[in-house]
Design a protein around this motif. Sequence first.
Motif, mmCIF file in Angstrom:
data_model
loop_
_atom_site.group_PDB
_atom_site.id
_atom_site.type_symbol
_atom_site.label_atom_id
_atom_site.label_comp_id
_atom_site.label_asym_id
_atom_site.label_seq_id
_atom_site.Cartn_x
_atom_site.Cartn_y
_atom_site.Cartn_z
ATOM 1 N N LYS A 1 0.839 -1.200 0.000
ATOM 2 C CA LYS A 1 0.000 0.000 0.000
ATOM 3 C C LYS A 1 0.879 1.256 0.000
ATOM 4 O O LYS A 1 2.013 1.245 0.481
ATOM 5 C CB LYS A 1 -0.939 -0.009 1.202
ATOM 6 N N ALA B 1 4.013 -0.499 4.255
ATOM 7 C CA ALA B 1 3.544 0.519 3.314
ATOM 8 C C ALA B 1 4.687 1.440 2.895
ATOM 9 O O ALA B 1 5.662 1.629 3.628
ATOM 10 C CB ALA B 1 2.431 1.346 3.949
ATOM 11 N N THR C 1 -3.054 4.649 -2.169
ATOM 12 C CA THR C 1 -4.141 3.750 -1.741
ATOM 13 C C THR C 1 -4.570 4.004 -0.298
ATOM 14 O O THR C 1 -5.595 3.476 0.132
ATOM 15 C CB THR C 1 -3.723 2.277 -1.895
#
Length: 267
Positions: free
Chosen positions: A7, A31, A85
């Motif tokens: 992400k 992430a 995202t």
Amino acid sequence: MKRVEGKVALITGGASGIGLSAATLLAKEGAKVVIADFNIEGAKEHAAALVKEGYEASAVFLDAGNAKSVEEAVDFTVEQYGTITVLFNNVGLTNIHKDLDVVNIDLDEWDRLVNVNLKSVLLGSRYAIPHMQKAGGGSIINTASMAAFASDQIRTAYGATKAGVVNMTKYIATQYGKDKIRCNSIAPGLILTPAAKNNMPDDLLDIYTKYHALPYHGEADDIGYAVVYLASDESKFMTGQTLQIEGGHYIANPTIEDQNAWAASQK
């Protein structure tokens, strides 16, 4: 465990406190993170520290009340990592010397807080959502406050703007849920960020402790871990909700402490 691996997250107000906690925990959980802050030097410093530890992180300047600046922060994120995202709309301001009761509030301060606390959530979402649609979904997380649910003698604008954040969260969730874009908010109670520690004397903190259900104060990571949860697929069936993370401060009858004192006096 890489709970948000793959992400790409933009964290506004990420150079300190709750934002920094969220950025750090998201990075450690896999992430790629962009720390956006008015304090660009602080943002760069913390991003560099994460990179040094082996995580993927960048920094960008952000003036959260300025539409062009917010758009540029989103564009920077996409340029760096190909998409976005996760968006954590975390910037928020308060000023107890100007944000007073309805009769005495500084009207310029009202406009400033509406612009930064509420409009910034609109702006961040406005510019991030098209990229999330292209990516096939995403998670928007907004920092609200328990001031959205419980009023006070002052901080009228702060409470009103945070109530707006709670309701805007529902609107975003409703409007973009079919695109697999979730939107939730977090309403912290008193959290011992550096700003809180520096501005609240111990005797004032003791008043809050008295009314917590738990015998301690919240810390930035208590919110940061909630952000990780909402950013992850663990919360994939949750949208339009507000998590109240406040140590049980608001759950009891407000007279309970006085009742306990009265009962003790009868023994």
